[in-house]
Design a protein around this motif. Structure first.
Motif, PDB file in Angstrom:
ATOM      1  N   ILE A   1       0.848  -1.180   0.000  1.00  0.00           N
ATOM      2  CA  ILE A   1       0.000   0.000   0.000  1.00  0.00           C
ATOM      3  C   ILE A   1       0.892   1.241   0.000  1.00  0.00           C
ATOM      4  O   ILE A   1       2.108   1.136   0.168  1.00  0.00           O
ATOM      5  CB  ILE A   1      -0.938   0.033   1.229  1.00  0.00           C
ATOM      6  N   SER A   2       0.289   2.393  -0.191  1.00  0.00           N
ATOM      7  CA  SER A   2       1.051   3.638  -0.182  1.00  0.00           C
ATOM      8  C   SER A   2       1.800   3.810   1.130  1.00  0.00           C
ATOM      9  O   SER A   2       1.280   3.491   2.209  1.00  0.00           O
ATOM     10  CB  SER A   2       0.105   4.821  -0.394  1.00  0.00           C
TER      11      SER A   2
ATOM     12  N   PHE B   1      -6.665  -8.447  -3.363  1.00  0.00           N
ATOM     13  CA  PHE B   1      -6.544  -7.180  -4.068  1.00  0.00           C
ATOM     14  C   PHE B   1      -7.717  -6.270  -3.760  1.00  0.00           C
ATOM     15  O   PHE B   1      -8.881  -6.697  -3.809  1.00  0.00           O
ATOM     16  CB  PHE B   1      -6.469  -7.450  -5.576  1.00  0.00           C
ATOM     17  N   VAL B   2      -7.436  -5.007  -3.439  1.00  0.00           N
ATOM     18  CA  VAL B   2      -8.466  -3.990  -3.195  1.00  0.00           C
ATOM     19  C   VAL B   2      -8.250  -2.859  -4.191  1.00  0.00           C
ATOM     20  O   VAL B   2      -7.222  -2.179  -4.156  1.00  0.00           O
ATOM     21  CB  VAL B   2      -8.405  -3.453  -1.755  1.00  0.00           C
ATOM     22  N   SER B   3      -9.198  -2.645  -5.084  1.00  0.00           N
ATOM     23  CA  SER B   3      -9.025  -1.681  -6.156  1.00  0.00           C
ATOM     24  C   SER B   3      -8.848  -0.265  -5.618  1.00  0.00           C
ATOM     25  O   SER B   3      -9.637   0.227  -4.821  1.00  0.00           O
ATOM     26  CB  SER B   3     -10.238  -1.712  -7.089  1.00  0.00           C
ATOM     27  N   GLY B   4      -7.774   0.377  -6.069  1.00  0.00           N
ATOM     28  CA  GLY B   4      -7.497   1.752  -5.693  1.00  0.00           C
ATOM     29  C   GLY B   4      -6.787   1.913  -4.373  1.00  0.00           C
ATOM     30  O   GLY B   4      -6.471   3.037  -3.977  1.00  0.00           O
ATOM     31  N   LEU B   5      -6.498   0.792  -3.688  1.00  0.00           N
ATOM     32  CA  LEU B   5      -5.815   0.864  -2.402  1.00  0.00           C
ATOM     33  C   LEU B   5      -4.510   0.083  -2.390  1.00  0.00           C
ATOM     34  O   LEU B   5      -3.510   0.528  -1.821  1.00  0.00           O
ATOM     35  CB  LEU B   5      -6.724   0.350  -1.286  1.00  0.00           C
ATOM     36  N   GLY B   6      -4.498  -1.094  -3.031  1.00  0.00           N
ATOM     37  CA  GLY B   6      -3.309  -1.944  -3.037  1.00  0.00           C
ATOM     38  C   GLY B   6      -3.704  -3.391  -2.829  1.00  0.00           C
ATOM     39  O   GLY B   6      -4.808  -3.806  -3.194  1.00  0.00           O
ATOM     40  N   TRP B   7      -2.814  -4.168  -2.231  1.00  0.00           N
ATOM     41  CA  TRP B   7      -3.131  -5.576  -2.031  1.00  0.00           C
ATOM     42  C   TRP B   7      -2.374  -6.133  -0.833  1.00  0.00           C
ATOM     43  O   TRP B   7      -1.408  -5.553  -0.337  1.00  0.00           O
ATOM     44  CB  TRP B   7      -2.836  -6.391  -3.282  1.00  0.00           C
ATOM     45  N   MET B   8      -2.839  -7.295  -0.373  1.00  0.00           N
ATOM     46  CA  MET B   8      -2.210  -8.017   0.730  1.00  0.00           C
ATOM     47  C   MET B   8      -1.820  -9.395   0.222  1.00  0.00           C
ATOM     48  O   MET B   8      -2.669 -10.167  -0.220  1.00  0.00           O
ATOM     49  CB  MET B   8      -3.173  -8.140   1.919  1.00  0.00           C
ATOM     50  N   ARG B   9      -0.539  -9.692   0.254  1.00  0.00           N
ATOM     51  CA  ARG B   9      -0.070 -11.009  -0.163  1.00  0.00           C
ATOM     52  C   ARG B   9      -0.157 -11.974   1.007  1.00  0.00           C
ATOM     53  O   ARG B   9       0.290 -11.674   2.115  1.00  0.00           O
ATOM     54  CB  ARG B   9       1.375 -10.952  -0.660  1.00  0.00           C
ATOM     55  N   VAL B  10      -0.734 -13.143   0.747  1.00  0.00           N
ATOM     56  CA  VAL B  10      -0.835 -14.200   1.765  1.00  0.00           C
ATOM     57  C   VAL B  10       0.348 -15.138   1.543  1.00  0.00           C
ATOM     58  O   VAL B  10       0.445 -15.809   0.522  1.00  0.00           O
ATOM     59  CB  VAL B  10      -2.172 -14.952   1.637  1.00  0.00           C
TER      60      VAL B  10
ATOM     61  N   HIS C   1     -10.956  -8.929  -4.532  1.00  0.00           N
ATOM     62  CA  HIS C   1     -10.988 -10.334  -4.918  1.00  0.00           C
ATOM     63  C   HIS C   1      -9.626 -10.979  -4.667  1.00  0.00           C
ATOM     64  O   HIS C   1      -8.628 -10.290  -4.414  1.00  0.00           O
ATOM     65  CB  HIS C   1     -11.397 -10.501  -6.383  1.00  0.00           C
ATOM     66  N   VAL C   2      -9.588 -12.308  -4.748  1.00  0.00           N
ATOM     67  CA  VAL C   2      -8.367 -13.070  -4.616  1.00  0.00           C
ATOM     68  C   VAL C   2      -7.796 -13.306  -6.005  1.00  0.00           C
ATOM     69  O   VAL C   2      -8.514 -13.686  -6.927  1.00  0.00           O
ATOM     70  CB  VAL C   2      -8.625 -14.418  -3.898  1.00  0.00           C
ATOM     71  N   ARG C   3      -6.496 -13.102  -6.148  1.00  0.00           N
ATOM     72  CA  ARG C   3      -5.845 -13.287  -7.440  1.00  0.00           C
ATOM     73  C   ARG C   3      -4.508 -13.988  -7.242  1.00  0.00           C
ATOM     74  O   ARG C   3      -4.004 -14.071  -6.122  1.00  0.00           O
ATOM     75  CB  ARG C   3      -5.614 -11.927  -8.124  1.00  0.00           C
ATOM     76  N   ARG C   4      -3.913 -14.455  -8.325  1.00  0.00           N
ATOM     77  CA  ARG C   4      -2.565 -14.988  -8.268  1.00  0.00           C
ATOM     78  C   ARG C   4      -1.605 -13.863  -7.885  1.00  0.00           C
ATOM     79  O   ARG C   4      -1.743 -12.731  -8.345  1.00  0.00           O
ATOM     80  CB  ARG C   4      -2.161 -15.592  -9.619  1.00  0.00           C
TER      81      ARG C   4
END
Length: 372
Positions: free
Chosen positions: A282-283, A338-347, A366-369
């Protein structure tokens, strides 16, 4: 490829200039109308004072503009934001552009940590584009701001356009105008510049940038997607959530039944699973607060908009209420939330997990690769 001068419209946002109504788009004082290049008062205030404006393009007008591309013989340059890939891809672009070739330019590669393997990123983008139904002649990774991969973008545009017009399309805040300004500054003597800012909807109409062979680069208005966090937060918060330098990943070791707040913008609950690490991309301007799940509601009630910020408590009142999304992370793979416009959290655990994500209503998650 060189650029030539044009007149009649605002050189910053493309809207038709007028001097009769200050409240409508394209207004320019009579005293400024003879300046070269001529820009509307809105663009002048954005450029000189970083001042926002509530004037935006009607989305029906945008779709009509986009739909007209299919009837042309052109190269389409689709610019997306790597930091918000799924949120900035134009849904159904292929049906709008018809059989015209699409060059996919993935901007803001400079925001990823420096050690990231660009070949892995390129493979990931190509797979995501395929799943989104995009048929591309090439994918180019770049940073218009940092001059990374920019020469390849220009070379690819010149190669694939083959004497045709070039339409540049993308969502708001993906860097369209920044990239075109680089072309103007680096490959011409034209004394003009497209209006750029962190505010959505800076370009209001198609901006035609004439080339020396009689064709044009056409910068289209950015489509506004309400499923992006950047579109629903107050403008005062944009600077905090839009990164402008390489992201410093935040790694947290969590047991199940623990919670992380990203300011007052998002909440991640690790509901169940083996102890494992989670990495937030994230930022750098956002703060994360961790607590036990059993105390998460109390923390929110007592500290939203103050300790948990941005936004402030007053700004939160004007935003959509939060909704919960329950996401199952599969075992044995590398995945992001993934959260659009905010960033993502890797598991990171690859052992599976159940995660609840709370976000303002309508934000895409949503969950993505895993990207990284």
């Amino acid at each position: 490829m060189t650029v030539t001068e044009q007149s009649g419209s605002c050189a910053g946002c493309g809207v038709k200039l007028q001097s009769s109504d200050k409240e409508k788009s394209g207004y320019i004082p009579v005293s400024a109308a003879e300046r070269t290049p001529a820009i509307c008062q809105r663009c002048f205030r954005i450029k000189n004072y970083n001042e926002a404006s509530s004037i935006t393009i009607d989305q029906d007008d945008f779709l009509r503009l986009l739909g007209g591309i299919a009837n042309t013989d052109s190269l389409v340059v689709h610019i997306v934001d790597l930091f918000d890939f799924e949120g900035s891809v134009i849904s159904g672009l292929q049906r709008f552009v018809g059989n015209n070739p699409v060059l996919l330019v993935v901007n803001k590669i400079d925001l990823l940590p420096r050690a990231v393997n660009h070949n892995r990123i390129l493979n990931w983008v190509q797979q995501q584009a395929k799943e989104a139904g995009l048929k591309t002649v090439e994918v180019v990774l770049c940073s218009a701001k940092r001059n990374i991969g920019f020469d390849r973008v220009v070379d690819a545009i010149e190669y694939y356009r083959r004497g045709r017009n070039v339409y540049v399309v993308g969502a708001t805040n993906v860097g369209k105008s920044t990239l075109i300004n680089r072309i103007i500054h680096d490959y011409s003597d034209l004394d003009a510049e497209l209006t750029t800012s962190r505010y959505p909807g800076t370009t209001l109409d198609a901006v035609h940038i004439p080339l020396d062979d009689g064709k044009s680069i056409i910068d289209t208005p950015g489509i506004v997607y309400s499923h992006r966090m950047t579109e629903i937060v107050p403008r005062s918060v944009l600077q905090a959530i839009l990164p402008d330098k390489p992201i410093k990943p935040l790694v947290y070791q969590l047991n199940e039944q623990q919670t992380m707040y990203v300011g007052a913008l998002a909440r991640f609950d690790f509901v169940s699973g083996e102890r494992q690490s989670f990495t937030l991309y994230i930022s750098n301007g956002l703060e994360v607060h961790r607590t036990k799940l059993e105390r998460a509601d109390e923390l929110w009630a007592d500290h939203k908009g103050v300790l948990l910020s941005p936004p402030t408590a007053e700004e939160l009142a004007d935003m959509p209420a939060w909704t919960r999304h329950s996401l199952r992370i599969p075992r044995g793979g590398e995945y992001d939330v993934f959260v659009s416009g905010l960033g993502w959290m890797r598991v990171n655990g690859m052992t599976g997990a159940l995660v609840d994500v709370y976000l303002p209503k309508g934000i895409k998650v949503h969950v993505r690769r895993a990207l990284i």
